[in-house]
Scaffold this motif. Structure first.
Motif, PDB file in Angstrom:
ATOM      1  N   MET A 155      19.388  29.474  -1.635  1.00  0.00           N
ATOM      2  CA  MET A 155      20.256  29.823  -0.510  1.00  0.00           C
ATOM      3  C   MET A 155      21.634  30.218  -1.039  1.00  0.00           C
ATOM      4  SD  MET A 155      21.505  27.507   2.729  1.00  0.00           S
ATOM      5  CE  MET A 155      19.921  27.544   3.524  1.00  0.00           C
ATOM      6  N   THR A 156      22.159  31.310  -0.525  1.00  0.00           N
ATOM      7  CA  THR A 156      23.486  31.768  -0.932  1.00  0.00           C
ATOM      8  C   THR A 156      24.556  30.976  -0.193  1.00  0.00           C
ATOM      9  OG1 THR A 156      22.616  33.997  -1.276  1.00  0.00           O
ATOM     10  CG2 THR A 156      25.004  33.770  -1.115  1.00  0.00           C
ATOM     11  N   THR A 157      25.586  30.556  -0.930  1.00  0.00           N
ATOM     12  CA  THR A 157      26.651  29.756  -0.331  1.00  0.00           C
ATOM     13  C   THR A 157      27.990  30.484  -0.408  1.00  0.00           C
ATOM     14  OG1 THR A 157      27.058  28.641  -2.444  1.00  0.00           O
ATOM     15  CG2 THR A 157      25.498  27.597  -0.924  1.00  0.00           C
ATOM     16  N   ALA A 158      28.876  30.153   0.506  1.00  0.00           N
ATOM     17  CA  ALA A 158      30.182  30.821   0.549  1.00  0.00           C
ATOM     18  C   ALA A 158      31.272  29.843   0.947  1.00  0.00           C
ATOM     19  CB  ALA A 158      30.155  31.987   1.536  1.00  0.00           C
ATOM     20  N   LEU A 159      32.482  30.174   0.525  1.00  0.00           N
ATOM     21  CA  LEU A 159      33.676  29.435   0.928  1.00  0.00           C
ATOM     22  C   LEU A 159      34.648  30.419   1.564  1.00  0.00           C
ATOM     23  CD1 LEU A 159      35.519  26.582  -0.678  1.00  0.00           C
ATOM     24  CD2 LEU A 159      36.852  28.659  -0.316  1.00  0.00           C
ATOM     25  N   LEU A 160      35.295  30.017   2.646  1.00  0.00           N
ATOM     26  CA  LEU A 160      36.248  30.866   3.354  1.00  0.00           C
ATOM     27  C   LEU A 160      37.645  30.281   3.213  1.00  0.00           C
ATOM     28  CD1 LEU A 160      34.278  31.326   6.732  1.00  0.00           C
ATOM     29  CD2 LEU A 160      33.863  32.417   4.516  1.00  0.00           C
ATOM     30  N   ALA A 161      38.622  31.131   2.943  1.00  0.00           N
ATOM     31  CA  ALA A 161      39.997  30.656   2.804  1.00  0.00           C
ATOM     32  C   ALA A 161      40.940  31.554   3.586  1.00  0.00           C
ATOM     33  CB  ALA A 161      40.405  30.614   1.338  1.00  0.00           C
ATOM     34  N   ASP A 162      41.678  30.952   4.528  1.00  0.00           N
ATOM     35  CA  ASP A 162      42.657  31.696   5.331  1.00  0.00           C
ATOM     36  C   ASP A 162      43.593  30.668   5.962  1.00  0.00           C
ATOM     37  OD1 ASP A 162      44.012  33.334   7.340  1.00  0.00           O
ATOM     38  OD2 ASP A 162      42.395  34.776   7.071  1.00  0.00           O
ATOM     39  N   ASP A 163      44.890  30.969   5.970  1.00  0.00           N
ATOM     40  CA  ASP A 163      45.835  30.006   6.526  1.00  0.00           C
ATOM     41  C   ASP A 163      45.986  30.133   8.034  1.00  0.00           C
ATOM     42  OD1 ASP A 163      47.097  32.482   6.244  1.00  0.00           O
ATOM     43  OD2 ASP A 163      49.083  31.570   6.085  1.00  0.00           O
ATOM     44  N   GLU A 164      45.288  31.069   8.648  1.00  0.00           N
ATOM     45  CA  GLU A 164      45.322  31.218  10.107  1.00  0.00           C
ATOM     46  C   GLU A 164      43.971  30.776  10.675  1.00  0.00           C
ATOM     47  OE1 GLU A 164      47.382  34.674  11.762  1.00  0.00           O
ATOM     48  OE2 GLU A 164      47.572  35.413   9.710  1.00  0.00           O
ATOM     49  N   PRO A 165      43.910  29.621  11.324  1.00  0.00           N
ATOM     50  CA  PRO A 165      42.632  29.056  11.787  1.00  0.00           C
ATOM     51  C   PRO A 165      41.811  29.989  12.668  1.00  0.00           C
ATOM     52  CG  PRO A 165      44.394  27.436  11.969  1.00  0.00           C
ATOM     53  CD  PRO A 165      45.053  28.739  11.620  1.00  0.00           C
ATOM     54  N   HIS A 166      42.475  30.747  13.558  1.00  0.00           N
ATOM     55  CA  HIS A 166      41.707  31.600  14.462  1.00  0.00           C
ATOM     56  C   HIS A 166      41.051  32.755  13.703  1.00  0.00           C
ATOM     57  CE1 HIS A 166      45.564  33.719  14.241  1.00  0.00           C
ATOM     58  NE2 HIS A 166      44.960  34.792  14.710  1.00  0.00           N
ATOM     59  N   LEU A 167      41.698  33.245  12.632  1.00  0.00           N
ATOM     60  CA  LEU A 167      41.099  34.307  11.825  1.00  0.00           C
ATOM     61  C   LEU A 167      39.969  33.761  10.963  1.00  0.00           C
ATOM     62  CD1 LEU A 167      44.257  36.346  10.734  1.00  0.00           C
ATOM     63  CD2 LEU A 167      42.600  36.877  12.538  1.00  0.00           C
ATOM     64  N   GLN A 224      47.402  36.673   1.605  1.00  0.00           N
ATOM     65  CA  GLN A 224      48.672  35.984   1.847  1.00  0.00           C
ATOM     66  C   GLN A 224      48.412  34.566   2.333  1.00  0.00           C
ATOM     67  OE1 GLN A 224      50.634  38.923   4.474  1.00  0.00           O
ATOM     68  NE2 GLN A 224      52.083  39.236   2.816  1.00  0.00           N
ATOM     69  N   MET A 225      48.494  33.604   1.387  1.00  0.00           N
ATOM     70  CA  MET A 225      48.318  32.188   1.715  1.00  0.00           C
ATOM     71  C   MET A 225      49.398  31.384   1.016  1.00  0.00           C
ATOM     72  SD  MET A 225      44.185  31.482   1.521  1.00  0.00           S
ATOM     73  CE  MET A 225      44.027  32.011  -0.198  1.00  0.00           C
ATOM     74  N   PRO A 226      49.791  30.263   1.595  1.00  0.00           N
ATOM     75  CA  PRO A 226      50.815  29.422   0.959  1.00  0.00           C
ATOM     76  C   PRO A 226      50.282  28.708  -0.271  1.00  0.00           C
ATOM     77  CG  PRO A 226      49.952  28.359   2.944  1.00  0.00           C
ATOM     78  CD  PRO A 226      49.379  29.743   2.921  1.00  0.00           C
ATOM     79  N   GLY A 227      51.207  28.376  -1.161  1.00  0.00           N
ATOM     80  CA  GLY A 227      50.843  27.605  -2.345  1.00  0.00           C
ATOM     81  C   GLY A 227      50.312  28.465  -3.466  1.00  0.00           C
ATOM     82  N   LEU A 228      49.211  29.125  -3.216  1.00  0.00           N
ATOM     83  CA  LEU A 228      48.558  29.982  -4.202  1.00  0.00           C
ATOM     84  C   LEU A 228      47.926  31.120  -3.416  1.00  0.00           C
ATOM     85  CD1 LEU A 228      47.890  29.862  -7.338  1.00  0.00           C
ATOM     86  CD2 LEU A 228      45.670  28.921  -6.650  1.00  0.00           C
ATOM     87  N   ASN A 266      44.582  27.053   2.495  1.00  0.00           N
ATOM     88  CA  ASN A 266      45.542  27.570   1.519  1.00  0.00           C
ATOM     89  C   ASN A 266      44.837  27.752   0.170  1.00  0.00           C
ATOM     90  OD1 ASN A 266      45.807  24.992  -0.102  1.00  0.00           O
ATOM     91  ND2 ASN A 266      46.562  24.259   1.880  1.00  0.00           N
ATOM     92  N   GLY A 267      45.533  28.433  -0.756  1.00  0.00           N
ATOM     93  CA  GLY A 267      44.929  28.748  -2.033  1.00  0.00           C
ATOM     94  C   GLY A 267      44.670  27.545  -2.917  1.00  0.00           C
ATOM     95  N   VAL A 268      45.552  26.553  -2.874  1.00  0.00           N
ATOM     96  CA  VAL A 268      45.384  25.363  -3.709  1.00  0.00           C
ATOM     97  C   VAL A 268      44.117  24.606  -3.311  1.00  0.00           C
ATOM     98  CG1 VAL A 268      46.378  23.144  -4.359  1.00  0.00           C
ATOM     99  CG2 VAL A 268      47.854  25.153  -4.147  1.00  0.00           C
ATOM    100  N   GLU A 269      43.939  24.415  -1.998  1.00  0.00           N
ATOM    101  CA  GLU A 269      42.741  23.723  -1.513  1.00  0.00           C
ATOM    102  C   GLU A 269      41.494  24.545  -1.801  1.00  0.00           C
ATOM    103  OE1 GLU A 269      40.448  20.737   0.569  1.00  0.00           O
ATOM    104  OE2 GLU A 269      42.309  20.810  -0.584  1.00  0.00           O
ATOM    105  N   ALA A 270      41.613  25.877  -1.682  1.00  0.00           N
ATOM    106  CA  ALA A 270      40.470  26.745  -1.971  1.00  0.00           C
ATOM    107  C   ALA A 270      40.031  26.605  -3.421  1.00  0.00           C
ATOM    108  CB  ALA A 270      40.829  28.198  -1.669  1.00  0.00           C
ATOM    109  N   LEU A 271      41.001  26.569  -4.338  1.00  0.00           N
ATOM    110  CA  LEU A 271      40.677  26.429  -5.753  1.00  0.00           C
ATOM    111  C   LEU A 271      39.955  25.106  -6.015  1.00  0.00           C
ATOM    112  CD1 LEU A 271      40.930  27.648  -8.584  1.00  0.00           C
ATOM    113  CD2 LEU A 271      43.139  26.476  -8.791  1.00  0.00           C
TER     114      LEU A 271
END
Length: 273
Positions: free
Chosen positions: A1-13, A57-61, A36-41
């Protein structure tokens, strides 16, 4: 199964992207979401997703910094995920491809565009893994985009003969007062138009300054067929052919209503249709 992670600082997007992915790729498993980028990493290192969809465009990283860290290498033996950038700003396109991004989606993300990305991701992920090496394809794509923008590209140092440059993957085209980055897979056909070349996609016509003759040299000849001195068509968008009352061979297209005239010099392409 293919897995993915989503990163965006705007919850609705973030929620909107997840909804679009549920439609475009029902079998995809979302294993993490990051604001944010730090949590995504951290989550990428912990969960090892196959694909990450990164807002730039995300805070931190920010997304570009994060992608650079991923391409530099993570845990030993762990393959870096495919990176798809999502942003409302076109000006980051060149930096995105310099980071060897798999794709670059402009917000608001259209479902049809996302579906094309998903199809390419599935194909890429299904291919056998290659031995780790620098990516000449990414460098060739970036150089082609820079030339199209009129930016001088330094010549590469002399070296032993190598394989030809990778086919063009991206086109930067004018649309009114705006500029749009178009995946070559979106193009139905190219047509000479005075000093420009018209690029026809399912929903629009765009203009680029690259002459059709020069463009032909950058396209994959297996996927794009020249059918007239002034027309190159994407083979996968050819629906069929017909002969009109004047005896001309016409190509019918998938996704556009017009029909294209085939010159006699290129009629052999369609002998078996």
């Amino acid at each position: 199964m293919t897995t993915a992670l989503l990163a965006d600082d705007e919850p609705h997007l973030l929620a909107y992207l997840e909804e679009q992915l549920a439609t475009a790729w029902p079998a995809l498993k979302i294993v993490g979401r990051a604001p944010n980028g730090v949590e995504a990493l951290r989550l990428i290192d912990e969960l090892g997703p196959d694909v990450v969809f990164l807002d730039i465009q995300m805070p931190g990283l920010n997304g570009l910094q994060l992608a650079s860290r991923l391409s530099a290498g993570g845990k030993a033996g762990k393959t870096a995920p495919q990176v798809v950038f999502t942003t409302a700003h076109e000006q980051y396109a060149l930096q995105a491809f310099d980071s060897e991004a798999f794709d670059y989606l402009l917000k608001p993300i259209r479902l049809e565009r996302l579906q094309r990305t998903v199809a390419r991701l599935k194909e890429s992920l299904a291919a056998p893994a290659a031995a780790p090496s620098p990516s000449p394809e990414a460098a060739a794509q970036l150089a082609a985009m820079l030339r199209q923008l009129g930016v001088p590209v330094p010549a590469a140092p002399a070296a032993a003969p190598a394989a030809s440059a990778a086919p063009l993957q991206w086109i930067r085209a004018a649309q009114g007062q705006e500029t749009r980055l178009i995946a070559v897979d979106e193009v139905i056909y190219f047509q000479s138009n005075d000093k420009y070349t018209s690029v026809f996609t399912p929903d629009a016509e765009h203009l680029i300054r690259t002459p059709l003759r020069q463009l032909r040299e950058q396209l994959d000849e297996q996927k794009f067929w020249q059918i007239h001195r002034g027309v190159i068509v994407a083979a996968r968008h050819v629906a069929g052919t017909r002969t009109d009352f004047r005896g001309r061979l016409l190509v019918k297209l998938k996704g556009r209503p017009e029909e294209l005239v085939v010159s006699r010099n290129f009629a052999d392409l369609f002998r078996q249709m």
